[in-house]
Design a protein around this motif. Sequence first.
Motif, PDB file in Angstrom:
ATOM      1  N   THR A  16       1.970   5.954  -8.742  1.00  0.00           N
ATOM      2  CA  THR A  16       2.359   5.749 -10.571  1.00  0.00           C
ATOM      3  C   THR A  16       3.231   6.181 -10.358  1.00  0.00           C
ATOM      4  N   VAL A  46       5.038   3.235  -2.372  1.00  0.00           N
ATOM      5  CA  VAL A  46       3.717   2.225  -1.782  1.00  0.00           C
ATOM      6  C   VAL A  46       3.716   3.050  -3.277  1.00  0.00           C
ATOM      7  N   GLN A  49      -1.554   0.671  -6.518  1.00  0.00           N
ATOM      8  CA  GLN A  49      -2.281  -0.297  -6.317  1.00  0.00           C
ATOM      9  C   GLN A  49      -2.771  -0.835  -5.178  1.00  0.00           C
ATOM     10  N   LYS A  50      -1.558  -0.685  -4.744  1.00  0.00           N
ATOM     11  CA  LYS A  50      -1.044  -1.305  -2.967  1.00  0.00           C
ATOM     12  C   LYS A  50      -2.357  -0.753  -2.068  1.00  0.00           C
ATOM     13  N   GLN A  53      -5.343  -2.261  -1.481  1.00  0.00           N
ATOM     14  CA  GLN A  53      -5.644  -3.087  -0.676  1.00  0.00           C
ATOM     15  C   GLN A  53      -5.920  -2.952   0.451  1.00  0.00           C
ATOM     16  N   TYR A  54      -5.239  -1.834   1.188  1.00  0.00           N
ATOM     17  CA  TYR A  54      -5.270  -1.621   2.221  1.00  0.00           C
ATOM     18  C   TYR A  54      -7.071  -1.266   3.015  1.00  0.00           C
ATOM     19  N   SER A  72     -11.473   1.668  -8.028  1.00  0.00           N
ATOM     20  CA  SER A  72      -9.843   1.619  -7.410  1.00  0.00           C
ATOM     21  C   SER A  72      -9.491   3.009  -7.526  1.00  0.00           C
ATOM     22  N   HIS A 618       8.963  -4.321   6.473  1.00  0.00           N
ATOM     23  CA  HIS A 618       8.480  -3.196   5.607  1.00  0.00           C
ATOM     24  C   HIS A 618       8.926  -3.604   4.716  1.00  0.00           C
ATOM     25  N   ASN A 619       8.596  -2.824   3.171  1.00  0.00           N
ATOM     26  CA  ASN A 619       9.760  -2.715   2.557  1.00  0.00           C
ATOM     27  C   ASN A 619       9.916  -0.725   3.162  1.00  0.00           C
ATOM     28  N   GLU A 623       5.595   2.628   3.084  1.00  0.00           N
ATOM     29  CA  GLU A 623       4.791   1.859   3.560  1.00  0.00           C
ATOM     30  C   GLU A 623       4.510   1.186   5.297  1.00  0.00           C
ATOM     31  N   ASN A 627       1.312   0.824   7.055  1.00  0.00           N
ATOM     32  CA  ASN A 627       1.020  -1.320   7.207  1.00  0.00           C
ATOM     33  C   ASN A 627       0.732  -0.799   9.184  1.00  0.00           C
TER      34      ASN A 627
END
Length: 648
Positions: A16, A46, A49-50, A53-54, A72, A618-619, A623, A627
């Motif tokens: 962040t 990335v 927070q993302k 989620q992985y 988290s 992908h962004n 990422e 991914n």
Amino acid sequence: MKKLILAITCCCMGGTLVNAQGFIDQVPSTATMVIKYSGENFSKAVPLQKLDQYGFIKDDFFKILRIDTLTSLQNIGINFGEDFYQYVSMEDTCMSFVTLLNLKNEAQFLKLIKANYGSSKKIIKKKGFSFLPISETSYVGWNKTKAIIVNTSYQNRKRYYYNYETQPTDTTVVVADSAIMMAPVEESDSTIIVADTTVVTYEKIEEFKEDDSYQRTADSLNNLKRELWEQQQDMIAKKQQQAAAAKIMSNTFSDNTRSIKNEPGYTKIVDPAAHISVWMNTENIFSLYSNYFNKGGYSPWGIPSFRNTPTPDGFKSSVNMYFEKEKLRMEQRSFSTDPKMNTLMLNVMNSNKNTELLKYVNPGNIGYFSMSINTEAMANYYYSLMRKYMSSSSYMSDYADVVDIYIDLLEIIIDERSIAELMPGNYMFVMHDMKPQIVDYTDYEYDEEYNRKEVKKTKKEISPDFTFAMETKKEGFMEKLARLPVKYADKAGFNYKEKGGYYELVFDTGKYPIKSLYFMVKNGKAIVTTSKEVINMTINNTGFATDMETKNSILNNNYSLSINTKRLIEKLETQISTDVNKKISEYLLTNMGDLKMESRIRDGMMQGTATLNIKGTHNNSLEFFFNMMDAINNIIEQDKQEQEKKLY
């Protein structure tokens, strides 16, 4: 500890955005390697927070870090958004791998440490920070804003052979109440105390010298001496390692470090804007590997293998990585602050490209690698390196004059110009294709009485179709070399024949993936290939129609590499039999692009660029890597669950 650092490193590849602090101030100028992870740049690629989620982060890294899956990564006390550094230090007879972290919550970080290493470990309060020995080689230090993890290894551990077995063997060994002591004794001393209630004199030993029990006693004493010696070395290593770790932390927390940030060898080749930068002091890397392979080694003169000699003029190299929208880009740079050494390196890259080698790069190939260097300059370059490194090594430093004469003699004996004429330095390797082929092999089966029986079977293997070509100005010698096996082929039992301008080595049908290997010398080129088409082209002075982009890349760079990943994966797919591997292959085909690398001299240094293109939704390329790991992990887990269902 290694798993903890690996997990934290992976997590630091996302973060962040917060205000970054200058941890570069605590990286010493004497570091051998420095790795920087840019928190600000990663946060844009990335977000933390993302990462939460992985699935593989939750299932694997959370387990490594002993974090509850409901927690988290934002709540483990580490500020992943700020710059994160790792470096290798070779000081005070220890090699240390140091990780520098910024904290945002000391209590959360302490909870993480205790979860991984237990609450029974004793925290030592030092001036300005807390110090926790995790093991004999791993240590953690922290205050409210910073944390340091040090993995260290003592490099001057003495060998028993050189340091004890060569000493007089008369010793007194006392074993009492689990306490063991050992000390040299005088010649008049003739007593060995084996236990509290047993005394054996040398006079008594004479009585059973002819018995096996005498040798067993001697062996036991020698084994005990070795064991005690190793225990002593363990204690020395532990003490040195803890002292080295504590010193690193004290200097860091007190800001008592001469930083690498202003060193020309660092600032010239490290880009602050890179997502990841890796910097290396190449000369110290050589010392590091020398110490590793000679760990604990002492020369016959008793000189320790570890010697920390400042090398400000050695070669410095860096790799700056950028996770862009549709590709991963890596920029490599190398130079020396010593003008003489840098000029030698530049001379190595001063080479005229041979356009004839372009003819062997066919359109649609799987990949190629081209190299163009000045072989004569390379030989002179290595003489200077040998003189520099051998003279400063621990074994040879006192004999620098001898080393100098030895290398002068090599220069007189070796004719660099003749070597350069034989191999001027232009090389080309092309992987034209990879075709499946049926080959024979022998397997063994067993009947009910376990009698072995040979069984002939077949399997499908990939047959590579490739060409290696090199420039030569010594065609006569290379031709003799290619013709020589013809004379001995029948006697040695292999099929090697002259075919009118070229030579063919034929392999037994069905036994090897390659059917034939061709050798040819013509027009200043020596060629080894599996392709009869390449041989025919060379005979007829023709070649493949190489595209302009490939031509420019090869002719404008000393090194050029290109891999068509789509073709490579498609060819490797023919060897894949399991469903899980097929699914992984399909994912890579859909998401991974081509790989390309180029390198040449620019701005007075060797600079190269490598790019891996990406496809899919992908962004950015960072990422993509997360991914990809998540997708492969899910494919494997799904297959595992399906296999388990079949068992019930």
